[in-house]
Design a protein around this motif. Structure first.
Motif, short mmCIF file in Angstrom:
data_model
loop_
_atom_site.label_atom_id
_atom_site.label_comp_id
_atom_site.label_asym_id
_atom_site.label_seq_id
_atom_site.Cartn_x
_atom_site.Cartn_y
_atom_site.Cartn_z
N ASN A 54 -2.22 4.87 -14.91
CA ASN A 54 -3.39 4.13 -15.40
C ASN A 54 -3.61 4.35 -16.90
OD1 ASN A 54 -4.03 2.84 -12.99
ND2 ASN A 54 -5.31 4.53 -12.29
N SER A 97 1.11 5.51 -0.97
CA SER A 97 0.41 6.75 -1.31
C SER A 97 1.22 7.47 -2.37
CB SER A 97 0.27 7.64 -0.07
OG SER A 97 -0.53 7.00 0.89
N LYS A 131 -0.89 8.68 -10.48
CA LYS A 131 -1.81 7.54 -10.59
C LYS A 131 -2.57 7.59 -11.91
CE LYS A 131 -5.90 5.47 -8.54
NZ LYS A 131 -7.00 5.64 -7.61
N LYS A 132 -3.08 8.76 -12.25
CA LYS A 132 -3.84 8.90 -13.50
C LYS A 132 -2.94 8.63 -14.71
CE LYS A 132 -7.39 12.08 -11.86
NZ LYS A 132 -7.95 13.43 -11.93
N ASN A 148 0.86 -1.18 0.00
CA ASN A 148 0.00 0.00 0.00
C ASN A 148 0.90 1.23 0.00
OD1 ASN A 148 -2.08 1.79 0.22
ND2 ASN A 148 -2.51 1.37 2.36
N PRO A 203 0.94 10.72 -5.59
CA PRO A 203 0.13 11.84 -6.08
C PRO A 203 -0.91 11.36 -7.10
CG PRO A 203 2.46 12.42 -6.07
CD PRO A 203 2.37 10.94 -5.78
N GLU A 204 -2.06 11.98 -7.07
CA GLU A 204 -3.16 11.60 -7.96
C GLU A 204 -2.76 11.73 -9.43
OE1 GLU A 204 -6.77 10.03 -8.90
OE2 GLU A 204 -5.96 10.24 -6.88
N ALA A 205 -1.97 12.74 -9.76
CA ALA A 205 -1.55 12.93 -11.16
C ALA A 205 -0.72 11.75 -11.65
CB ALA A 205 -0.76 14.24 -11.30
#
Length: 77
Positions: free
Chosen positions: A17, A7, A13-14, A5, A9-11
């Motif tokens: 993906n 953490s 991750k996007k 697991n 940054p969202e950017a």
């Protein structure tokens, strides 16, 4: 198999993906982790080799330019 697991940054991750869409993300991450492990091992080996060379050089007696030139000429056909 283990579960991890992290953490991030969202950017990232996007982008991850989007870049690896349709691929097995677990396999991609495992491969990337393995590459990171191998790279770290290479870095440590390089650092150890450099340290060894510096120690050898520190203990070596200086050689004149004339001696170096003579050795170069002697080794050439």
């Amino acid at each position: 198999m283990s579960t991890v697991n992290f953490s991030i940054p969202e950017a990232i991750k996007k982008a991850f993906n989007k870049t690896f869409e349709g691929e097995n993300k677990s396999a991609v991450l495992a491969r990337l982790m393995q590459q990171a492990i191998e790279e770290r091992k290479r870095q440590k080996r390089r650092a150890a080799a450099i340290e060894t060379l510096l120690k050898v050089r520190a203990g070596a007696k200086p050689v004149s330019e004339a001696t170096i030139r003579k050795a170069r000429r002697k080794g050439r056909p």
